[in-house]
Design a protein around this motif. Structure first.
Motif, short mmCIF file in Angstrom:
data_model
loop_
_atom_site.label_atom_id
_atom_site.label_comp_id
_atom_site.label_asym_id
_atom_site.label_seq_id
_atom_site.Cartn_x
_atom_site.Cartn_y
_atom_site.Cartn_z
N VAL C 219 35.00 12.76 24.21
CA VAL C 219 36.42 13.10 23.67
C VAL C 219 37.05 13.94 24.66
O VAL C 219 38.20 14.03 24.70
CB VAL C 219 36.36 14.12 22.33
N PHE C 347 29.92 3.57 19.23
CA PHE C 347 30.07 5.13 18.93
C PHE C 347 28.87 5.93 19.26
O PHE C 347 28.98 6.94 19.36
CB PHE C 347 30.38 5.02 17.25
N SER C 359 35.86 6.13 24.37
CA SER C 359 36.62 7.21 23.70
C SER C 359 36.03 7.04 22.26
O SER C 359 35.92 6.37 21.36
CB SER C 359 38.01 6.92 23.43
N LEU C 360 35.45 8.42 21.79
CA LEU C 360 34.54 8.58 20.54
C LEU C 360 35.61 7.99 19.13
O LEU C 360 35.08 7.55 18.26
CB LEU C 360 34.17 9.75 20.36
N THR C 361 36.65 8.62 19.35
CA THR C 361 37.64 8.27 18.04
C THR C 361 37.63 6.95 18.01
O THR C 361 37.86 6.28 16.91
CB THR C 361 38.93 9.27 18.42
N THR C 362 38.31 6.25 19.09
CA THR C 362 38.28 5.04 19.03
C THR C 362 37.11 4.13 18.46
O THR C 362 37.04 3.15 17.90
CB THR C 362 38.76 4.24 20.39
N TYR C 364 34.95 5.31 16.83
CA TYR C 364 34.73 5.47 15.36
C TYR C 364 35.58 4.79 14.41
O TYR C 364 34.86 4.14 13.37
CB TYR C 364 34.81 7.16 15.08
N ASP C 365 36.63 4.45 14.85
CA ASP C 365 37.45 3.54 14.19
C ASP C 365 37.02 2.25 13.88
O ASP C 365 37.13 1.59 12.85
CB ASP C 365 38.96 3.75 14.71
N VAL D 219 40.23 18.20 19.98
CA VAL D 219 39.60 16.81 20.36
C VAL D 219 38.00 17.21 20.04
O VAL D 219 37.18 16.26 19.56
CB VAL D 219 39.35 16.22 21.72
N ARG D 227 30.65 13.14 14.04
CA ARG D 227 29.24 13.16 14.01
C ARG D 227 28.41 13.89 12.98
O ARG D 227 27.18 13.95 12.79
CB ARG D 227 28.82 13.63 15.31
#
Ligand SMILES: NC(=O)c1ccc[n+]([C@@H]2O[C@H](COP(=O)([O-])OP(=O)(O)OC[C@H]3O[C@@H](n4cnc5c(N)ncnc54)[C@H](O)[C@@H]3O)[C@@H](O)[C@H]2O)c1
Ligand SMILES: NC(=O)c1ccc[n+]([C@@H]2O[C@H](COP(=O)([O-])OP(=O)(O)OC[C@H]3O[C@@H](n4cnc5c(N)ncnc54)[C@H](O)[C@@H]3O)[C@@H](O)[C@H]2O)c1
Ligand SMILES: NC(=O)c1ccc[n+]([C@@H]2O[C@H](COP(=O)([O-])OP(=O)(O)OC[C@H]3O[C@@H](n4cnc5c(N)ncnc54)[C@H](O)[C@@H]3O)[C@@H](O)[C@H]2O)c1
Ligand SMILES: NC(=O)c1ccc[n+]([C@@H]2O[C@H](COP(=O)([O-])OP(=O)(O)OC[C@H]3O[C@@H](n4cnc5c(N)ncnc54)[C@H](O)[C@@H]3O)[C@@H](O)[C@H]2O)c1
Ligand code: NA
Ligand code: NA
Lengths: 373, 373, 373, 373
Positions: C219, C347, C359-362, C364-365, D219, D227
């Motif tokens: 992140v 993820f 990228s964690l958010t990407t 996750y999505d 972030v 998580r």
């Protein structure tokens, strides 16, 4: 034969007191004395009273059973799992010596009732010496208005001119006990309270044990001084939960603590160092404390540099072995007939009585010199 | 009248050397002596040579102009902007005393050529004393195979049995100069090199200045000891750029540094403390060093706690004032006729000659005692 | 009716596996599913198999009882005190499904024996699906020399051309199970192993769960990118004890881990970021991991700035809920008939198969999109 | 042909404003646009006005020359050495557009005088658009008592019912300029001020740029959420010097900042997270800010873990490129005829107007979507 020594704790059901009593019992069952300074070789020839022979009693305002406090401390990771079972007998014995703080019409009477409690403890266990140590909740700062003994004595007859910590100190002195303040409360700060101790021929010491951030400060500040590196700013944030944290969430109580925390820095580095110290109550941290310090200093030709540290400690586990040290050392002072302030105990305190020396090494040397003298 | 003192630097165009020469000039122009320990009151009656009267010379393998190095250090924030202009005359004067390291058929000849350079410096400036200090790049560890003077001397005639730092030390001794090793190189480690110094009646000291992480260690480790808190693991990571960083990126050179860094910890805390020390070359950090240390210790009844610190310092700005201290103190030792190792300078070093004492406060006290004796 | 799902763990007696089995049992007894991502609302309509209905089995090289491992993890503060008593029945049930790794004359036979173990588990519990997850010790890097299935099959008849993790993956595929690698070992890296999975019509995923330092990196690095702040150096030190730490104390095993740890940074920030990553075995830390990262970046007009972080986590407690997630998601993939790599699980991993997105958010999505598709 | 755009800064002689003006000039001289988000590829087709064509003007209460401020920022390491000489012409040009805040009998008149200053700037430089940005000192919180335009207008005739930031916003609107609040002051918080903007058909945005601690929070908090790791406490300490630091040393001004800093955390993690945020004025830090955050969270089965970070940034160097971004994006909004709040700029702010989204990645995606729409 060695004298029989009793330890009277004000705040006897708090985290520090409980860890002290439980820890002494654990040592008797063979736990290694980590954190007990007087267990070291420098102290072995001084004839200090053995920890396992100490007998505990004390006052508190609550009556939550010691065993329950031990359970809570085990759950919080302060005391090792399984300890409660092992030391049940010792806990029960201490439990019998704990007394709820008496209430009275005026403080003269309260002092006398409390002194009676201590004297009863002394005769019940046939003690040669009683050393009293204040580990009760930190009080807000308090102005004591009387500065001669006669005026104070007459005010005590009429009402409640003193905060609880002063009352506790006077009760100890009336019962012939030495008194150590492990907290930053008022207790032995007023000259008139010190005069009372001297009148009774007793020693006293304190204040506010240094167990974490301030301990580290007391070696880092002398390092900057020794190396002639000017310190510009020293900022600190302390996060803590537990009973002590809850008390210090009150800004007035925190003020006592802060004054005592900041004293050393000015004494060690001079008045020009800027920076604030915060104490934040963070309930979910339980008995754990985290302190972050940021030090801005400069080197040759003014280049700016920084040192930061993070201390993560379990306060009661750091405090309890020092309470045992102070009990043993107070007993030695009593035995030696020492009267008045004990500056040679400065090693243990943020705000040492009768001393402006805060460098840990220098304080350690002074302590050892006194013990070996 | 005070003796005229010359300072001969091996590695005279490096960051530490340049900051030393530039800093001495800045002090002469009125900059405050931050970081100069011997500027403190404890040293004022010792008759130390004034910094502004020191005269600098030295050897290096490169011939980059000092003024250019100063420029680089100003750009990197090590030296203050504008300094170059102010001290141009002093830089030019020092520049005239810098000599490129001579090459020779064998090390006997090289020692003799280097000693001639130092003697020429001495007579050119009519110096009473020359103190030599090694601030050259750290070398890999090196086994010196000769342990009597005669065997060594004959090997020197035949080839190159010694690393550069030993050659430098012997050149200093041949020129009648004292020798301090500011680095962890081999230099005065072999007994035979020490014997040579004694034969010539000269003092020597070192090794490896403690200016950052190790400095902090030398007050924190004694704190844990004084409080009887067992340390289980001490881990450290050092990030640095600059010339020193580039040298230490070579694992062999780093080994010398690591051995010297780790010595103190074992001496202070015993052999059971685990943990590694890393030195990482991070070029974009320039002359700045960042060190992170993580210390795992336990308190009463085995509770685990941690202390972490991050030190962000400018190495040359921390080192240079100590080089000035060591020059002044070496001159005093020469004046007093001291011969052999100088353990009383341990305060300055990670790996002090002839001493296993690493506690900063104790070392400071020993230094002051020697100076005032 | 929901399918009956079995989870086959390679490394079934390790810390991660034990915490997974114990944790699933604790959830069945009402513990809140902290750390279980698929317990969140975004996953509630996907028909994922309930955690409490999962049945556990697996291979390990040791036969230390699960109950004993649980005891050790309770003592180390990874699992809550008292848990062992509460879940004794579930532990015993899982214990009956654990098999010591068979040995065989060649790897063809070993794969077949291991596949039989998994098939026996499937029929014993009448399972509709088996999902296999590798949580065995990290192996050193390994070059697999065969790149078509026929050549590999014949080599397996003759000897031992594969590391254990590849053998495990093939055994899973032979038993009709999906395979996830929670570790950085070789397993599904070689194309020929992936071809085998595809031939059998099975999905696979991995590698190397991101649970600590790398999670935070995933992140923070995108933050610097989003704000157009150039990162110059990213340095990290990981201190850990436990079984995993002991394994990674071997530089060869650590190499696998490091390669996988560093992949993301280059993918996210480009190849110009310097800095090393250290993994130090610090035995007294037990199952706890401490990571310190130092990031040097610059802002407008080149000003240098830094961000440092310290992560103090309990690795197994971070990993176990993800193992449960991956079991549920693998079962969904099997149900959907997914064949081949599962990049949508990126993820969870430091080095996601078939993906360079870190990228964690990407990530996750992408995961949620797949689940809800 | 591209529109000619003027940037009107309230607080035009402060550190952020000066760094913005100097930085735009440096970019025109070829400095790389580090930290300028809109210099990235995602923004290249949007027809944003080139930074080098922006023309700067503004109000301030002091008249210290810009050139002097630049000198101070160079000395403090915020701007690179030598920049002052390079951009002297641009500084002189901006200097001619700076106006001392007019004083007036009542705020109706003051708004009208300030709007005239802005209109004069527009016509002097033949501008198509003016975008106003508030980078003045943070004000204490302020209750605006009027909630319809008529009542407010009549109160403005009679006296001074508004804080300076609201006056600035209204002056911008009266001059046909868009308005962005880079600070946490009152400005566009009251509905009546927003109504005024809508009446004039103008866009507005803000508030309080996120450039340091809060940026990192935006972030890290989503990481914990993604998580499913429960956060129990988030504590922070910010140390800063400079003009902004001096202003925030006033507890009332700090309150505005704190409210705005804390908004995001509650929006991202819910109301149950405890912890305080401190802002300490540490004068010797100059324009540098150090923030330390401590996050207590738990994993599987309640195990407690922590993440700490230390951010060391140069505030103005982080802020200035964002001011340039916001100027370009505001000009685009004006061109597109956008009226009212601009929630799509939330990426830049601690307390985004008309939005409770604080996750940086989500905000970035929303920004790019709007720009590319
Ligand atoms: N733990 C450390 O490292 C440390 C260091 C320095 C000072 N101290 C001080 O030690 C004291 C005890 O800390 P703790 O963590 O045990 O706190 P705690 O809140 O757990 O215990 C305090 C106890 O004092 C009792 N008490 C309150 N008022 C009293 C009174 N008038 N008379 C008798 N008892 C009273 C309370 O009921 C409680 O049981 C605090 O003042 C703290 O600031 C602790
Ligand atoms: N700066 C500190 O805080 C510190 C602390 C302890 C030790 N040291 C040691 O001090 C030394 C100097 O550090 P620095 O930062 O100036 O490094 P540097 O790389 O900037 O300078 C070293 C200089 O030595 C020269 N040199 C190399 N080999 C030589 C030789 N054989 N004879 C003469 N000169 C030679 C190089 O050309 C260079 O000019 C290093 O060994 C370092 O490890 C520095
Ligand atoms: N815990 C985390 O956060 C995390 C994150 C990423 C990856 N991992 C990886 O997960 C794995 C397990 O970690 P752990 O902490 O449980 O380690 P551990 O050492 O406690 O457990 C590993 C287990 O694997 C067994 N084993 C070894 N070789 C085997 C083989 N060939 N077949 C079957 N079993 C074998 C060992 O006997 C042991 O019981 C490691 O590879 C680790 O790197 C863990
Ligand atoms: N730098 C950052 O990273 C950052 C981030 C978020 C918010 N901010 C905010 O940006 C603002 C500017 O910060 P700075 O560091 O430049 O502060 P600064 O103190 O250097 O500058 C503020 C300027 O505003 C002027 N001013 C004061 N009152 C005014 C008024 N009523 N009208 C016009 N001018 C007035 C002052 O004279 C000064 O020149 C502050 O409110 C700060 O909180 C800055
Ligand atoms: Na000291
Ligand atoms: Na992200």
């Amino acid at each position: 034969m060695r004298p029989r020594v009793g330890v009277w704790l004000f705040g006897a059901r708090g985290s520090v007191a409980t860890t002290t009593v439980a820890g002494a019992a654990a040592l008797a069952h063979g736990a290694p004395p980590a954190g007990v300074v007087t267990a070291g070789p420098a102290f072995s020839d001084a004839g200090l009273v053995p920890i396992e022979s100490l007998i505990f009693g004390g006052h508190d305002v609550t009556d939550t059973p010691l065993a329950k406090q031990v359970e809570r401390l085990v759950a919080g990771g302060v005391l090792p799992p399984g300890l409660d079972g092992l030391i049940a007998a010792e806990l029960a014995a201490a439990e019998r010596n704990l007394v709820v703080l008496p209430s009275a019409a005026n403080q003269a009477e309260q002092i006398s009732l409390m002194a009676s409690d201590i004297r009863a403890f002394r005769s019940r266990h046939d003690l040669d010496q009683v050393v009293a140590i204040n580990v009760a909740s930190t009080e807000p700062p308090y102005d004591v208005l009387y500065d001669d003994l006669a005026a104070l004595r007459s005010a005590l007859q009429d009402g409640n001119p003193l905060p609880g910590s002063c009352v506790a100190a006077l009760a100890a002195f009336e019962a012939g006990a030495s008194f150590i303040d492990f907290t930053p409360s008022t207790s032995i700060r007023p000259q008139v309270i010190r005069d009372w101790a001297v009148e009774r021929g007793l020693p006293f010491g304190g204040q506010d044990a240094k167990t974490g951030e301030t301990l580290v400060k007391s070696v880092l500040a002398p390092m900057f001084t020794a190396r002639a590196l000017p310190v510009h700013a020293w900022s600190g944030t302390n996060l803590l939960g537990g009973g002590d944290g809850a008390t210090l969430a009150d800004p007035l109580a925190a003020e006592s603590k802060n004054v005592s925390k900041e004293r050393g820095l000015a004494d060690m580095l001079g008045p020009d160092v800027v920076g604030q110290v915060h104490i934040d109550y963070v309930d979910p941290l339980g008995d754990w404390k985290t302190a972050w310090d940021h030090i801005l200093f400069s080197g040759f030709l003014g280049v700016r540099m920084t040192l930061q540290f993070t201390w993560q400690g379990c306060d009661s586990a750091l405090a309890a072995p020092l309470v045992l040290d102070l009990a043993r050392l107070s007993a030695l002072a009593l035995e030696r007939g020492h009267v008045g302030p004990m500056p040679f105990l400065g090693f243990y305190f943020k705000d040492p009585v009768d001393s402006t020396e805060h460098s840990l090494t220098t304080q350690y040397d002074a302590l050892v010199r006194w013990v070996q003298s």
